[in-house]
Scaffold this active site. Structure first.
Site, PDB file in Angstrom:
ATOM      1  NE  ARG A   1       8.475  29.040 -10.382  1.00 42.39           N
ATOM      2  CZ  ARG A   1       7.856  28.400 -11.149  1.00 42.39           C
ATOM      3  NH1 ARG A   1       7.606  28.395 -12.422  1.00 42.39           N
ATOM      4  NH2 ARG A   1       7.468  27.079 -10.649  1.00 42.39           N
TER       5      ARG A   1
ATOM      6  CB  SER B   1      10.724  26.131 -11.219  1.00 49.36           C
ATOM      7  OG  SER B   1      10.993  25.955 -12.533  1.00 49.36           O
ATOM      8  CB  SER B   2      11.845  21.053 -12.865  1.00 49.83           C
ATOM      9  OG  SER B   2      11.320  20.426 -11.748  1.00 49.83           O
TER      10      SER B   2
ATOM     11  CD  GLU C   1       2.699  24.001 -14.525  1.00 48.78           C
ATOM     12  OE1 GLU C   1       1.472  23.676 -15.170  1.00 48.78           O
ATOM     13  OE2 GLU C   1       3.249  23.230 -13.678  1.00 48.78           O
TER      14      GLU C   1
ATOM     15  CB  THR D   1       8.995  25.113 -20.257  1.00 44.28           C
ATOM     16  OG1 THR D   1       7.891  24.984 -18.961  1.00 44.28           O
ATOM     17  CG2 THR D   1      10.018  25.966 -19.680  1.00 44.28           C
TER      18      THR D   1
ATOM     19  N   GLY E   1      10.309  20.768 -20.594  1.00 55.03           N
ATOM     20  CA  GLY E   1       9.806  19.417 -19.996  1.00 55.03           C
ATOM     21  C   GLY E   1       9.440  19.159 -18.726  1.00 55.03           C
TER      22      GLY E   1
END
Length: 586
Positions: A117, A468-469, A424, A404, A490
């Site tokens: 990250r 983050s997801s 992003e 992504t 997504g």
């Protein structure tokens, strides 16, 4: 060599891409889909016995297949895939961004994760995205330009993994990308559409970026050959010199200079910030689901914990008793998602800066308490629980865009990689260095440092990693053998996309491909979204009778998976995007 390169390019210039359709109408910021739908084309699962790679673009998948066929490891192939994605799918990921990588070593039965990250500049403060009056900057002004750029981490993570898990020389892994950058790739309809529809206005404004994507003032057209000599030159340097070529020397200076001197929103990133970047190896987060063990990425990703919460909240609902995408089953799914997102928006952040209550959020007693809130009617806005009574944080207001990419790989040794990678927003910050785009990941921080007098756990801080997801997932059988490698792009909807697909495989007995083909449903603790132009559209009234606020929208997942079943490998690619899966048999 030229004949080999030419045949490689021609083989991938066949009509593999999807027919586009327009996306019209203005939407609120939280509903924006920069990676808009480009059609739906059903795909068949690829089969193999030795290895499999599934990713978002045929060029990248071919590069991964080439590396695996040469005896490369899953990590080797992931490096080759990412290098090519940087070139051919620049809107979604690249070496100017970050990634979360799960790696499973079959021989040692060891599962670990690599945190690539991005990090905030050392000088960044919690007021980074506030204007002079203390108000939050409008979203597009926050995204475009140097202020939103974090130190890229994907190459740092891949290099760290390669040290222990690589089988082929680092230099070898960049050859497919170098050939494509030098000789050109065929532009896909998806790339042309995303540029022409102005999903990110920065690509029309930034010097260098504008000239690359709009030569002679015209958008690059689908079907044309596009070269990137700057990227080819840098990849040669990166291949020969190793990771130091990215984080030190001229490349680091160029990144810092581009960020600090951006014509829009100059940023704080320095050469020192780039020099000091460290990718981190972390433990995966895992939880039981029926007889399986499901594992994903821990913080700073919120995706893994939220996904595991959804599954655990559904366990006593016995989803297998319902038909595929039955309204009652999907109602329960949305309610579990509401509860998981309520917790996610309060408790998830960089664990190096705050105590994230991962174990408490997944504890059986807490899950049981939260599951009791699920009834036959939509619960409305869910409130975060109190897994640890002493914690008090405000709800997050970060922007999260769905640009992504996901890569799933199993190699001939049985080792596997599940890697979600991103810059992003579509085309990131739109700043370009050495032929690749820089991320805008700092907008994944909460833009407001406090809300209602409480601190926001995911606020900007120097050297911190934004929440983050991204939810790379691996599923294991009762005997510990690998069952499924899966993930998706997504934005914050990633969590729902992957969780729904996992339910499809584990509860409804679908193949990975059929689970990916299912119409999508999401609820991020707001309204319930049903995928446009699918059978779920016709169930809108049924959900409304259960109290749901329903919207019909494009739910453009990009799930890629490898399924291991009865001694064979099955690769699956999302019909909503241009990806494919390939094995040794292709």
């Amino acid at each position: 060599m030229m004949k080999k390169i030419t045949s490689y390019l021609l083989a991938l210039s066949l009509p593999l891409f999807l027919i586009t359709h327009n996306v019209t109408g203005k939407t609120k910021r939280e509903d924006r889909e920069p990676e808009a739908a480009t059609g739906f084309h059903l795909k068949k699962a690829a089969q193999g016995q030795k290895f499999m790679v599934a990713a978002a673009n045929p060029y990248a998948v071919k590069a991964g297949q080439t590396i695996l066929a040469q005896g490369g490891s899953a990590i080797d192939a992931a490096i080759a895939v990412q290098a090519v994605l940087t070139l051919v799918e620049p809107q979604s990921s690249g070496i100017g961004g970050g990634a979360f990588i799960m790696h499973f070593d079959k021989q040692t039965n060891n599962l670990t994760t690599f945190d690539g990250r991005e990090t905030a500049p050392e000088k960044a403060s919690s007021e980074l995205f506030l204007d002079k009056s203390g108000k939050v900057t409008p979203w597009i002004k926050a995204v475009v330009g140097g202020r939103s750029v974090g130190v890229p981490g994907v190459l740092g993570a891949l290099a760290k993994a390669h040290k222990t898990q690589g089988l082929l020389p680092w230099k070898t892994l960049f050859l497919p990308a170098i050939e494509l950058a030098q000789n050109g790739f065929i532009v896909s309809p998806r790339l042309e559409m995303l540029l022409s529809k102005k999903f990110n206005p920065g690509v029309h404004q930034m010097p260098g970026t504008k000239e690359y994507f709009f030569p002679n003032g015209e958008v690059i057209k689908a079907g044309t050959n596009k070269k990137n000599p700057d990227l080819a030159h840098f990849y040669k340097q990166l291949a020969n010199e190793g990771i130091k070529a990215f984080y030190f020397g001229e490349n680091a200076k160029k990144i810092a200079n581009k960020v600090q001197n951006s014509v829009i929103a100059p940023g704080l990133l320095t050469v020192k910030d780039i020099n000091h970047y460290v990718a981190k190896q972390r433990e995966a987060v895992c939880a039981p689901y029926h007889e399986y063990k499901v594992c994903s990425m821990g913080p700073p990703s919120s995706g893994g914990v939220a996904l595991l919460q959804i599954l655990r909240l559904l366990e006593d609902k016995n989803m297998s008793q319902y038909g595929v995408n039955d309204v009652k089953a999907l109602h329960y799914f949305t309610q579990a998602s509401r509860l998981a997102f309520a917790d996610r928006n309060v408790y998830m952040a960089d664990p190096d800066f705050v105590d994230v209550p991962v174990k408490a959020l997944l504890a059986q007693q807490y899950i049981t308490e939260r599951a009791s809130l699920i009834t036959q009617k939509d619960m409305g806005l869910a409130i975060a629980g109190q897994p640890v009574k002493t914690l008090a944080y405000a709800i997050d207001d970060a922007y999260e865009m769905p640009s992504t990419s996901h890569i799933s790989i199993v190699d001939s040794q049985g080792d596997a990689v599940s890697m979600t990678t991103s810059i992003e927003m579509a085309f990131g910050s739109t700043l370009m260095v050495n032929g690749y785009l820089l991320n805008n990941q700092l907008t994944d921080f909460a833009l407001s440092p406090t809300r209602n007098g409480l601190p926001v756990i995911n606020r900007v801080q120097g050297n911190k990693r934004p929440r983050s997801s991204m939810s790379p997932v691996m599923v294991f059988n009762k005997d510990g053998s690998l069952r499924l490698v899966i993930g998706s792009p997504g934005g914050s909807r990633i969590i729902n996309y992957v969780a729904q697909a996992v339910v499809g495989v584990l509860d409804w007995g679908l193949s990975a491909q059929d689970a990916i083909n299912m119409p999508r449903i999401t609820n991020r603790n707001r309204y319930t979204s049903l995928e446009k132009e699918t059978q779920l559209e016709h169930k809108k009234l049924a959900f409304e009778k259960l109290g749901h606020e329903v919207k019909i929208v494009n739910l453009n997942s990009g799930i890629h998976a490898v399924e291991l079943l009865n001694g064979r490998l099955y690769g699956a690619a999302d019909p909503r995007r241009e990806g494919i899966a390939m094995s040794e048999l292709n």
